[in-house]
Design an enzyme around this catalytic site. Structure first.
Site, PDB file in Angstrom:
ATOM      1  N   CYS A  27     -23.856 -29.956   3.134  1.00  0.00           N
ATOM      2  CA  CYS A  27     -22.964 -29.601   4.232  1.00  0.00           C
ATOM      3  C   CYS A  27     -21.989 -28.498   3.839  1.00  0.00           C
ATOM      4  O   CYS A  27     -21.399 -27.850   4.683  1.00  0.00           O
ATOM      5  CB  CYS A  27     -22.240 -30.821   4.771  1.00  0.00           C
ATOM      6  N   HIS A  83     -24.030 -18.685 -11.723  1.00  0.00           N
ATOM      7  CA  HIS A  83     -23.685 -19.291 -10.440  1.00  0.00           C
ATOM      8  C   HIS A  83     -24.302 -20.686 -10.296  1.00  0.00           C
ATOM      9  O   HIS A  83     -23.613 -21.649  -9.960  1.00  0.00           O
ATOM     10  CB  HIS A  83     -24.153 -18.388  -9.287  1.00  0.00           C
TER      11      HIS A  83
END
Lengths: 271, 433
Positions: B50, B99
């Site tokens: 989400c 990342h």
């Protein structure tokens, strides 16, 4: 030989004390592991030193100031190791180890010559009386450490200063628990020590109680812990009050042990 | 071979955009297949939570690969490319590795250190593995990311402190009351934070909940939710002594619990400590209660301070975590680079050998007096020349595999000699570990 072990012990206890103090400010788990290892090794060396001395003296090495301070220190470290295992309170070491170190260093300041045992005192009562006394002293020392931490922790809570040290110290409940546990171990043993001492005194000196300073102060110590235990069991004394009384009891006990020997001549004086 | 990352997160896109580009786990097979069917995209993994949607892929053509994935995301979700592109970030090579390691270690999360993200990436990777959209490089890469995340978790205290008020309340209660399994919570009034805290206490093992409210029906309803006990507001004081933890948030205009009340209650409890949390504004519990020896009163502001302190601590731990990630990037990068070396050497040799054979064949065809023995000699001569010529570059390439320049060499060789990629052959070449 026993002297070598003795000095090794001092070195190891110094390192352990340092490690526990570092643990107060550093969070690295490795510090705790090392502190615990050092104190274990130190305890083994101390134990060997005591055994060795026992062999060469032919009696329990607690007949002069050097020996009994060292024995006291041994009992404290032993008790700490047990409590550390049981309650997982490594941080207790930061408060207990300095005491143990101080005692053993003080011990080294006294003559380490082996003193002969007064024939009147050659008896199995020596074992019972002194070992019980020392274990109870050790338990009260642990209670003292827990009490000091309790007061610190409560101070943090009341002042709402919930910093890194607060996070690291155990919960109030755990500390109070340790305090109570020490009391339930220490008090019966102190009682046994006093009673067995009285019986022994009757055999050795012909009287149960002679109001010798050591006896008097031991009785005062006994009363303080009796009051604390009573308060805990009947009216639910706990927390701060229990902590303060434990600290008072410890200080008087320390005076009974060291002060009386040094400054108040009597039947129990040995130097 | 290069790793690329294209995606968006709570840091770059509002929830309206995030929900539009989210990939549903029930239908993840289709986008995964379409992803690896894109030109020049060799492997692909889609992570969709989400708070973030990210695609990890491997490609030979960094710029092209990134552009194609961006377009794919827009087209797949029927969003105008221009709208989506402003929210997307992309990384390649070392930055991409960093990342993903950071995301897996929960350093890029909305609440730094929260533990769910790692599980979510594992699930996403599971789908990619199931539908075979990930290959040797991404397999290795994500497993590495998982182990980095584990290292960060065990070697730093990034996830160990309470960063929400409700959680901080539970931690504080444990510091006062110890084990919560025999402790009871009393909820006075209602309110979101109060109920949340009560839930946290129950999840942390608290024995039970008492609920009281001016409207008894409300208390009953809440008590039912928690499996607790409803108490009439008027009878609160006759039950208060049973509570170890008191959460109060009524709308009362003045204090409802004073020091005298608490003193009495604590006596009744034989001085067992009590922990009060006052969430109400104006306050429900007289601040003087805190002066009592075994009563510990905290307001939301006090808890908030703890949370702030923990956040600061967490940021410090995050620095340590970055350090761990830096080390691991170096290692993985080395492996990734070495992956290219053997196939390149093989391709280079094959290329040279083909030329040699072709030229030799042509010569032999026009050389009439050539005996089989001569032919053998010619074969040996040309092979020797080829080997001599290739010796130095092969050695340089192997050495570079242990250093950092390998990508440069590999790319140069592939371009200069127009070599084909052969990544499958690299499978056996796992230098590290």
């Amino acid at each position: 030989m026993s002297q070598n072990f003795f000095y090794v012990t001092i070195v190891l206890y110094s390192c352990a004390t340092l490690a526990y103090l570092v643990y107060l400010v550093k969070t690295t788990p490795a510090v705790a592991t090392w502190a615990n290892r050092l104190v274990m090794t130190g305890f083994v060396a101390h134990f060997l030193s005591t055994i060795h001395r026992f062999n060469s003296a032919g009696h329990l090495p607690i007949t002069n100031m050097h020996e009994s301070l060292s024995f006291f220190s041994l009992a404290i470290v032993g008790a700490f190791i047990l409590f550390e295992r049981r309650y997982r309170v490594t941080i207790l070491g930061s408060f207990i180890l300095p005491v143990a170190l101080l005692l053993i260093v003080a011990s080294s300041a006294f003559s380490s010559a082996i003193s002969g045992l007064n024939p009147a005192l050659r008896s199995n009562w020596l074992w019972l009386h002194t070992i019980m006394a020392f274990i109870s002293y050790a338990a009260f020392t642990i209670a003292f450490g827990a009490a000091v931490i309790y007061l610190i922790q409560q101070h943090f809570l009341k002042k709402k200063r919930l910093g890194a040290l607060f996070q690291k110290l155990p919960s109030l409940e755990t500390l109070d628990d340790i305090n109570y546990r020490c009391l339930t171990i220490g008090f019966p043993l102190l009682t046994v020590a006093i009673i067995s001492g009285a019986i022994w005194a009757e055999k050795a000196w012909g009287t149960y109680w002679s109001w010798d300073p050591k006896e008097t102060w031991s009785l005062i110590t006994w009363f303080i812990y009796a009051a604390l235990l009573h308060g805990r069991m009947t009216t639910g004394w706990r927390g701060r009050r229990a902590a303060l009384l434990s600290i008072a009891g410890f200080l008087i006990m320390l005076f009974t042990f060291v002060g009386v020997n040094l400054w108040m001549p009597g039947l129990h004086s040995y130097k | 071979m290069n790793i690329i990352v294209v995606g968006l997160s709570h840091k770059t896109a509002p929830v309206e955009i995030r929900e539009k580009v989210a990939f549903s786990p029930n239908q993840i097979e289709k986008p995964l297949r379409e992803l690896v069917a894109l030109d020049d995209i060799i492997e692909g993994v889609i992570v969709s939570t989400c708070n973030r949607v990210e695609i990890y892929a491997t490609t030979r053509d960094i710029a092209g690969g990134i552009a194609r994935i961006k377009r794919f995301m827009a087209e797949y979700h029927h969003i105008p490319f221009e709208t989506l592109e402003t929210h997307l970030y992309n990384y390649h090579s070392e930055a991409a590795i960093r990342h993903v390691f950071r995301v897996a270690s929960s350093l890029d999360s909305m609440v730094v250190g929260e533990p769910q993200i790692l599980g979510q990436i594992k699930t996403s990777y599971g789908y990619a593995a199931e539908y075979r959209s990930s290959g040797i490089i991404l397999n290795r890469f994500l497993h590495k990311a998982f182990s980095v995340a584990k290292r960060v978790r065990t070697e730093t205290r990034i996830a160990s402190s309470a960063v929400s008020v409700a959680f901080a309340a539970v931690e504080l209660a444990k510091k006062i009351l110890g084990d919560l399994s025999d402790k009871t919570v009393m909820l006075i009034g209602a309110g979101e934070m109060c109920e949340l805290a009560a839930k946290h206490f129950l999840n942390s093992g608290a024995k039970g909940v008492m609920v009281t409210n001016r409207t008894f029906e409300r208390a009953e309803r809440l008590a039912e939710d928690f499996g607790g006990e409803a108490i009439a507001f008027e009878e609160m004081f006759s039950h208060l002594h049973r509570a170890d933890i008191v959460l109060s948030s009524t709308g009362a205009p003045h204090v409802i619990i004073g020091p005298k009340d608490v003193d009495e209650v604590i006596r009744r409890r034989r001085f067992k400590p009590m922990f009060f949390i006052d969430i109400a504004v104006p306050r429900d519990i007289d601040p003087k209660v805190d002066n009592l020896e075994n009563a510990y009163l905290f307001t939301v502001d006090n808890l908030q301070e703890t949370v702030q302190a923990n956040l600061a601590q967490r940021n410090k731990e995050a620095e340590k975590a970055e350090e761990i990630i830096n080390q691991e990037i170096g290692q993985f990068h080395k492996w990734l680079s070495s992956l290219e070396v053997t196939p390149t050497i093989v391709a280079l040799r094959t290329h040279f050998d083909e030329i040699r054979r072709a030229e030799l064949g042509r010569t032999a065809a026009t050389w009439k007096e050539l005996t089989p023995e001569d032919e053998k000699r010619l074969e040996a001569l040309t092979s020797a020349i080829m080997n001599k010529l290739l010796h130095t570059p092969t050695l340089a390439l192997k050495k570079a595999g242990q250093g950092g320049r390998v990508n440069l060499y590999v790319d140069a060789l592939r371009q200069l000699f127009d070599l084909e990629a052969a990544p499958e052959e690299a499978e056996e070449l796992e230098l590290e570990e």
